[in-house]
Write a protein that holds these residues in place. Structure first.
Motif, PDB file in Angstrom:
ATOM      1  N   VAL A  10      -6.588   9.658  -9.149  1.00  9.85           N
ATOM      2  CA  VAL A  10      -5.250   9.404  -9.685  1.00  9.85           C
ATOM      3  C   VAL A  10      -5.343   8.254 -10.682  1.00  9.85           C
ATOM      4  CG1 VAL A  10      -2.905   8.651  -9.135  1.00  9.85           C
ATOM      5  CG2 VAL A  10      -4.107  10.208  -7.576  1.00  9.85           C
ATOM      6  N   ASN A  11      -4.673   8.408 -11.836  1.00  7.75           N
ATOM      7  CA  ASN A  11      -4.674   7.331 -12.842  1.00  7.75           C
ATOM      8  C   ASN A  11      -3.667   6.238 -12.454  1.00  7.75           C
ATOM      9  OD1 ASN A  11      -6.411   8.249 -15.265  1.00  7.75           O
ATOM     10  ND2 ASN A  11      -5.228  10.069 -14.693  1.00  7.75           N
ATOM     11  N   VAL A  12      -4.125   5.015 -12.550  1.00 13.33           N
ATOM     12  CA  VAL A  12      -3.209   3.879 -12.319  1.00 13.33           C
ATOM     13  C   VAL A  12      -3.056   3.138 -13.644  1.00 13.33           C
ATOM     14  CG1 VAL A  12      -2.757   1.771 -11.023  1.00 13.33           C
ATOM     15  CG2 VAL A  12      -4.003   3.654  -9.955  1.00 13.33           C
ATOM     16  N   SER A  13      -1.803   3.003 -14.110  1.00 10.84           N
ATOM     17  CA  SER A  13      -1.617   2.388 -15.427  1.00 10.84           C
ATOM     18  C   SER A  13      -1.890   0.879 -15.368  1.00 10.84           C
ATOM     19  CB  SER A  13      -0.194   2.626 -15.930  1.00 10.84           C
ATOM     20  OG  SER A  13       0.663   1.624 -15.443  1.00 10.84           O
ATOM     21  N   GLY A  14      -2.348   0.412 -16.511  1.00  9.87           N
ATOM     22  CA  GLY A  14      -2.629  -1.040 -16.604  1.00  9.87           C
ATOM     23  C   GLY A  14      -1.382  -1.854 -16.297  1.00  9.87           C
ATOM     24  N   LYS A  15      -0.254  -1.359 -16.725  1.00 14.68           N
ATOM     25  CA  LYS A  15       0.995  -2.065 -16.521  1.00 14.68           C
ATOM     26  C   LYS A  15       1.277  -2.240 -15.026  1.00 14.68           C
ATOM     27  CE  LYS A  15       4.846  -2.367 -19.563  1.00 14.68           C
ATOM     28  NZ  LYS A  15       5.431  -1.682 -20.718  1.00 14.68           N
ATOM     29  N   GLN A  16       1.014  -1.148 -14.296  1.00 11.30           N
ATOM     30  CA  GLN A  16       1.269  -1.179 -12.865  1.00 11.30           C
ATOM     31  C   GLN A  16       0.336  -2.187 -12.174  1.00 11.30           C
ATOM     32  OE1 GLN A  16       1.432   2.783 -11.428  1.00 11.30           O
ATOM     33  NE2 GLN A  16       2.562   2.214  -9.580  1.00 11.30           N
ATOM     34  N   LEU A  17      -0.918  -2.187 -12.629  1.00  7.79           N
ATOM     35  CA  LEU A  17      -1.862  -3.142 -12.052  1.00  7.79           C
ATOM     36  C   LEU A  17      -1.467  -4.573 -12.393  1.00  7.79           C
ATOM     37  CD1 LEU A  17      -5.228  -1.305 -12.655  1.00  7.79           C
ATOM     38  CD2 LEU A  17      -4.315  -2.024 -10.436  1.00  7.79           C
ATOM     39  N   ALA A  18      -0.967  -4.762 -13.623  1.00  5.20           N
ATOM     40  CA  ALA A  18      -0.600  -6.110 -14.055  1.00  5.20           C
ATOM     41  C   ALA A  18       0.580  -6.633 -13.242  1.00  5.20           C
ATOM     42  CB  ALA A  18      -0.254  -6.101 -15.543  1.00  5.20           C
ATOM     43  N   VAL A  19       1.513  -5.752 -12.949  1.00  4.21           N
ATOM     44  CA  VAL A  19       2.692  -6.169 -12.196  1.00  4.21           C
ATOM     45  C   VAL A  19       2.343  -6.410 -10.725  1.00  4.21           C
ATOM     46  CG1 VAL A  19       4.942  -5.379 -11.355  1.00  4.21           C
ATOM     47  CG2 VAL A  19       4.331  -5.092 -13.760  1.00  4.21           C
ATOM     48  N   GLY A  20       1.391  -5.642 -10.216  1.00  5.67           N
ATOM     49  CA  GLY A  20       0.966  -5.828  -8.825  1.00  5.67           C
ATOM     50  C   GLY A  20       1.680  -4.895  -7.869  1.00  5.67           C
ATOM     51  N   GLY A  21       1.181  -4.849  -6.639  1.00  5.52           N
ATOM     52  CA  GLY A  21       1.822  -4.019  -5.622  1.00  5.52           C
ATOM     53  C   GLY A  21       1.133  -2.682  -5.416  1.00  5.52           C
ATOM     54  N   VAL A  22       0.031  -2.460  -6.156  1.00  5.25           N
ATOM     55  CA  VAL A  22      -0.681  -1.186  -6.061  1.00  5.25           C
ATOM     56  C   VAL A  22      -1.255  -0.998  -4.648  1.00  5.25           C
ATOM     57  CG1 VAL A  22      -2.676   0.100  -6.914  1.00  5.25           C
ATOM     58  CG2 VAL A  22      -1.176  -1.097  -8.517  1.00  5.25           C
ATOM     59  N   ASN A  23      -1.761  -2.052  -4.104  1.00  7.85           N
ATOM     60  CA  ASN A  23      -2.359  -2.011  -2.766  1.00  7.85           C
ATOM     61  C   ASN A  23      -1.371  -1.410  -1.753  1.00  7.85           C
ATOM     62  OD1 ASN A  23      -4.041  -2.521  -0.553  1.00  7.85           O
ATOM     63  ND2 ASN A  23      -3.223  -4.589  -0.293  1.00  7.85           N
ATOM     64  N   GLY A  24      -0.173  -1.986  -1.743  1.00 10.43           N
ATOM     65  CA  GLY A  24       0.837  -1.522  -0.792  1.00 10.43           C
ATOM     66  C   GLY A  24       1.242  -0.081  -1.052  1.00 10.43           C
ATOM     67  N   LEU A  25       1.353   0.220  -2.346  1.00  5.17           N
ATOM     68  CA  LEU A  25       1.781   1.562  -2.747  1.00  5.17           C
ATOM     69  C   LEU A  25       0.778   2.616  -2.259  1.00  5.17           C
ATOM     70  CD1 LEU A  25       4.276   2.053  -4.536  1.00  5.17           C
ATOM     71  CD2 LEU A  25       2.729   2.346  -6.479  1.00  5.17           C
ATOM     72  N   VAL A  26      -0.515   2.353  -2.457  1.00  7.86           N
ATOM     73  CA  VAL A  26      -1.565   3.305  -2.107  1.00  7.86           C
ATOM     74  C   VAL A  26      -1.654   3.461  -0.589  1.00  7.86           C
ATOM     75  CG1 VAL A  26      -4.055   3.700  -2.157  1.00  7.86           C
ATOM     76  CG2 VAL A  26      -2.868   2.947  -4.228  1.00  7.86           C
ATOM     77  N   ARG A  27      -1.585   2.335   0.099  1.00  9.83           N
ATOM     78  CA  ARG A  27      -1.670   2.405   1.570  1.00  9.83           C
ATOM     79  C   ARG A  27      -0.527   3.260   2.134  1.00  9.83           C
ATOM     80  NH1 ARG A  27      -4.782  -1.781   4.309  1.00  9.83           N
ATOM     81  NH2 ARG A  27      -6.036  -2.799   2.705  1.00  9.83           N
ATOM     82  N   ARG A  28       0.659   3.036   1.552  1.00  7.28           N
ATOM     83  CA  ARG A  28       1.798   3.808   2.052  1.00  7.28           C
ATOM     84  C   ARG A  28       1.592   5.306   1.794  1.00  7.28           C
ATOM     85  NH1 ARG A  28       5.627   6.051  -0.029  1.00  7.28           N
ATOM     86  NH2 ARG A  28       5.436   5.111  -2.081  1.00  7.28           N
ATOM     87  N   ALA A  29       1.078   5.623   0.579  1.00 12.73           N
ATOM     88  CA  ALA A  29       0.853   7.032   0.238  1.00 12.73           C
ATOM     89  C   ALA A  29      -0.173   7.661   1.185  1.00 12.73           C
ATOM     90  CB  ALA A  29       0.385   7.137  -1.217  1.00 12.73           C
ATOM     91  N   LEU A  30      -1.215   6.880   1.495  1.00 16.40           N
ATOM     92  CA  LEU A  30      -2.257   7.389   2.401  1.00 16.40           C
ATOM     93  C   LEU A  30      -1.682   7.604   3.796  1.00 16.40           C
ATOM     94  CD1 LEU A  30      -5.312   5.200   1.286  1.00 16.40           C
ATOM     95  CD2 LEU A  30      -5.054   7.679   1.007  1.00 16.40           C
ATOM     96  N   GLU A  31      -0.897   6.603   4.234  1.00 14.81           N
ATOM     97  CA  GLU A  31      -0.313   6.726   5.574  1.00 14.81           C
ATOM     98  C   GLU A  31       0.645   7.908   5.654  1.00 14.81           C
ATOM     99  OE1 GLU A  31       1.454   2.987   6.655  1.00 14.81           O
ATOM    100  OE2 GLU A  31      -0.493   1.969   6.470  1.00 14.81           O
ATOM    101  N   ASP A  32       1.469   8.024   4.602  1.00 17.05           N
ATOM    102  CA  ASP A  32       2.465   9.109   4.614  1.00 17.05           C
ATOM    103  C   ASP A  32       1.796  10.481   4.645  1.00 17.05           C
ATOM    104  OD1 ASP A  32       4.331   7.201   4.560  1.00 17.05           O
ATOM    105  OD2 ASP A  32       5.032   7.540   2.497  1.00 17.05           O
TER     106      ASP A  32
END
Lengths: 130, 773
Positions: B592-614
């Motif tokens: 899955v592509n993660v945009s630079g903007k999203q990485l710059a803003v932060g929160g990717v870790n939580g987002l991915v974990r939630r997606a994996l858990e779900d």
């Protein structure tokens, strides 16, 4: 007028062990009255000048009839009596009460005022100490 | 006043007592004199009696009378008779002292006794017959002697009376002296107190003036009689001159020439109340001084005009700095948007009056964001400053070059028509021709320029800026490093863009978006080892919209966050489904592509974990593709790396996308957990024609291997491209040659087919080299 005290007289009446005999001496124009007889030892003469003139009091060993006179024939020659003088009170104002403590040995003493004319006017008295 | 009154009372009392003392002394002298005369008279009486007795002539009766009168005068007061020829009669006051009084009475009696005895002696009567009143007891002495004794008593008592009187008088005088001394001391004390009070009052007054002058930080200058008469310490501190070097005309030497006349006038007229002038400080710098004037010409001590001044240079500098900050860009010192608008409004007004044209050019640097992201903001700032300098070199001084913000510049060229505006744009682009040296790197910068020319139409300032912006956008669209003149059609195109954005928002809500998957194959056996999840938009209005069209808009507007989340959730869900269906090999990875903007803003870790858990998808079957610029630059890059490292620890795979296009710092990659390097399609496309691209691909593959991870080439469309990447030992490939991005159902079929092929034997595919680092 001699200022020095013969004997051990002093003027404040302080005394040591033996009680101090007090003798009232009254001076007046122009005579002196006192007890005329006292015991030997320290004697406190309580002198009152009844006035009206100022008077002194000189105490000498001797008799009034034989006191030496100065050339004026009026005043006693105190200088000749220095060795016999046992106490002197300088002239005091009328009304003054003063004390003269003298150490008296048995014998004859004369108390007199030697202000000008006073001795001759009668201001002397004899005191016999026993 | 109290002190003065007391002084007067004390003085009066002292004078009164002095008079009394003097009078008393005079009286005493008279009494002593008269008493002395008594003695003389007594002796004379005695002599007179003796002379008469001897037959000589004498007047004892007269002497006796004088004696009595004199004694009476002493006793009762009155005139005492003269005794000798040169004597005066003496006035004697009656005595008040009882002792003296009784003594004088005694004398009076003695005189009686004396004169009666004298008379008896002269009458040849026996003295014993004379009655004595004064208490004598003469005893047995001769008559003459007796008379002499009486005379002695008489003269003695009068002298004693005089002595007593004198003693009393002495006591009085002594007490008078004591009183006078006391009064004198009191007077002295009072005088001293008075003096101290006066000194204190004077000090207070002086201190008051001083406090106005010395304790304040004010610069105090007193002008009097046409010159400077006083300066306070702060003035000497400021000017670095001693007070003596500032008095007279010398202070004026330090006043700015243009202000001097005003200062002189003010020093004489006390006008105006507030005066601004420049004063040279100890370093030769002009300080702006604000003086408040106080007219003390009527004050008999000062007789001048006092300047209470303050150095307001700092305040004025701040004011001008604030003004500057309000209208100038701090970074480049160029006018800012506010000042540009103002200049443009003035320029427009002039052009309408003069019927001339003007041009507005809006410049946007190409790729500036990339510089900022990869090299940091300091480098970005430095670049902006240098660009501003280059631009400034090629514009006329009368043109207004401004920075609107970010990497946007504007230029106002008054009097310019289209041709000239285009020439200016050319010059501006040429000025960027040479590379910039920023943070030790050589950077080539381009700019897109939009141009709008106004010929006195109705367009206002905002209209012109907006039109220039539209033109700039068009220039950027048409390829970078270009300029474009505004024409009204552009606005329509822009409107189209705005419509696209709104449609995309709606698409997200209306379920027009879906995820397609493009297989990634192993170059060893061309077996499918993973898929890249790609977003598709099928609009009922527009049909299929290319990601190349809507992804930039999503990036610009922030919609990218929602889209990214959508793809992540959908990919995880789909992969988990395949897995549940038993067709997903254990080493299969969904990327899955993660945009630079999203990485710059932060929160990717939580987002991915939630997606994996779900979804229940094992972490190692999910891969994240990130661009290299997103993880290498500055603080955002650091945060991104941190988050990705956490996910990698969990098992999530990480690949670097578009490798080779950014300004990578390879050193930073060394410590970053990477599972795959992805060679950018632009290099793959140039493989057959550009030897340099081939070299880059080879190097990327080699670099991947040296890091212990596989490399994948994307965009493989031809078999010759495939051969080329095989030749450089690339591990994996992706592209139309193998499969287009496909709907999930198609991938399901592929996976099922692969599973069928592998069915005869238990599924034991070769695991790709795991991230060993």
């Amino acid at each position: 007028m001699a200022l020095g005290l013969a004997g051990s007289g002093c003027s404040n009446g302080a005394a040591g062990g033996t009680p101090l005999a007090s003798v009232a001496v009254s001076e007046h124009d122009f005579h002196i009255k006192e007890a005329q007889k006292v015991s030997a030892g320290k004697v406190d003469l309580a002198v009152h000048n009844g006035g009206p003139d100022a008077h002194e009091l000189i105490v000498v060993r001797g008799h009034s009839q034989t006191l030496p006179m100065r050339n004026d024939g009026i005043t006693v020659n105190e200088e000749a009596l220095t060795s016999e003088t046992v106490g002197v009170l300088e002239p005091g104002n009328p009304g003054a009460r003063r004390n003269l403590v003298v150490n008296l040995k048995p014998g004859h003493y004369v108390l007199f005022c030697n202000m000008y004319g006073h001795y001759r006017a009668g201001m002397h008295t004899d005191l016999v100490v026993q | 006043m109290g002190i003065l009154g007391t002084m007067a009372l004390v003085s009066a009392a002292t004078v009164f007592l002095s008079i009394r003392a003097t009078t008393g002394s005079q009286h005493r002298a008279v009494v002593v004199e008269v008493a002395a005369r008594q003695r003389t008279l007594t002796e004379r009486y005695l002599n007179d009696v003796m002379l008469v007795r001897a037959g000589a002539r004498a007047a004892p009766g007269t002497t006796a009378m004088l004696l009595r009168r004199s004694a009476d005068a002493l006793l009762h007061g009155g005139l005492a008779p003269a005794v000798n020829g040169d004597d005066d009669e003496a006035h004697v006051a009656a005595t008040t002292n009882p002792t003296v009084h009784s003594q004088l009475e005694q004398e009076r009696r003695l005189i009686g006794d004396l004169t009666r005895s004298g008379a008896a002696l002269l009458a040849n009567r026996p003295l014993a017959s004379v009655e004595l009143a004064a208490g004598e007891h003469p005893g047995a002495i001769g008559d003459v002697a007796r008379l002499r004794v009486l005379a002695a008593l008489t003269s003695n008592v009068s002298l004693n009376a005089a002595r007593t009187f004198a003693r009393e008088a002495d006591a009085n005088v002594n007490s008078l002296i004591a009183t006078q001394v006391a009064l004198g001391a009191a007077g002295l004390l009072i005088s001293v107190l008075l003096a101290l009070a006066l000194v204190a009052a004077t000090r207070r007054q002086t201190a008051h003036f001083r406090s106005l002058v010395t304790s304040s930080t004010d610069l105090v200058v007193l002008f009097s009689g046409g010159g400077c008469r006083y300066v306070s310490e702060p003035v000497t501190d400021l000017t670095g001159r001693a007070e003596a070097d500032l008095l007279g005309d010398r202070f004026l030497e330090l006043v700015h020439e243009d202000d001097r006349a005003a200062v002189i006038d003010a020093g004489e007229q006390a006008q105006p109340r507030v005066l601004l002038f420049r004063l040279m400080d100890r370093f030769g710098v002009w300080r702006q001084v604000e003086a408040h004037l106080t007219d003390l010409r009527g004050d008999r001590h000062l007789r001048g005009v006092v300047f209470n001044a303050r150095d307001i240079s700092e305040r004025m500098r701040l004011e001008s700095e604030l003004t500057r900050q309000a209208f100038y860009d701090v970074l480049t010192n160029l006018p800012n948007r506010a000042l540009f608008r103002d200049r443009l409004a003035q320029g427009l007004a002039r052009s309408r009056r003069a019927r001339t044209s003007l041009a507005v050019l809006l410049l946007d640097l190409d790729g500036f964001k990339q510089v900022n992201d990869s090299l940091g903001h300091d480098a970005g700032d430095q670049l902006l400053r240098e660009v501003a300098e280059r631009f400034a070199e090629v514009v006329r001084p009368t043109d207004t070059l401004a920075r609107l913000g970010g990497d946007e510049f504007t230029l106002l060229v008054e009097g310019a028509a289209e041709d000239e505006a285009l020439l200016v744009a050319q010059r501006l682009l040429q000025s960027l021709g040479d590379p910039f040296s920023v943070s030790g790197r050589e950077l080539r910068m381009g700019s897109s320029i939009g141009i709008v020319v106004s010929s006195g139409g109705k367009a206002g300032t905002e209209d012109l800026i907006r039109d220039a912006d539209v033109a700039m956008y068009a220039a950027k669209e048409s390829g970078r490093g270009r300029y474009q003149l505004y024409h009204p059609d552009m606005a329509l195109e822009l409107g189209e863009q705005l419509g696209l954005e709104q449609d995309l928002r709606d698409a997200l809500k209306n379920g027009e978006l879906s995820v397609h998957y493009q297989p990634e194959v192993s170059l060893k056996d061309e077996g499918i080892v993973g898929v890249e999840a790609l977003l598709r938009w099928t609009s009922p209005k527009r049909g299929s919209v290319s990601p190349a069209q809507f992804i930039p808009i999503a990036e610009e507007t922030g919609l990218i966050f929602d889209l990214g989340e959508f793809v992540l959730d959908e990919a995880c869900r789909q992969a988990a489904q395949w897995r549940a269906d038993g067709i997903l090999p254990d080493d299969f990875v969904v990327w899955v592509n993660v945009s630079g903007k999203q990485l710059a803003v932060g929160g990717v870790n939580g987002l991915v974990r939630r997606a994996l858990e779900d979804s229940g998808l094992p972490p190692q079957q999910l891969g994240l593709e990130v661009t290299e610029t997103a993880i290498v630059s500055g603080a955002p890059g650091e945060r991104a790396r941190g988050e990705l490292e956490l996910l990698h620890t969990l098992g999530v795979r990480v690949a670097i996308d578009d490798f080779g296009t950014g300004f990578s710092a390879l050193g930073q990659l060394r410590h970053f957990p990477i599972d795959m390097l992805k060679v950018d399609r632009s290099f793959v496309q140039g493989l057959e024609t550009d030897a340099r691209d081939a070299a880059i691909v080879a190097n990327v593959v080699s670099l991947a291997h040296s890091l212990g991870v596989p490399a994948i080439a994307e965009g493989i469309e031809t078999s010759s491209q495939l051969d080329s990447v095989r030749a450089v030992d690339c591990d994996l490939a992706q592209g139309f040659l193998f499969a287009r991005p496909s709907a999930p159902a198609e991938i399901t079929a592929l996976l099922e087919a692969a599973r069928a092929r592998a069915a005869p034997t238990p599924p034991a595919p070769t695991p790709p080299a795991p991230a060993s680092r």
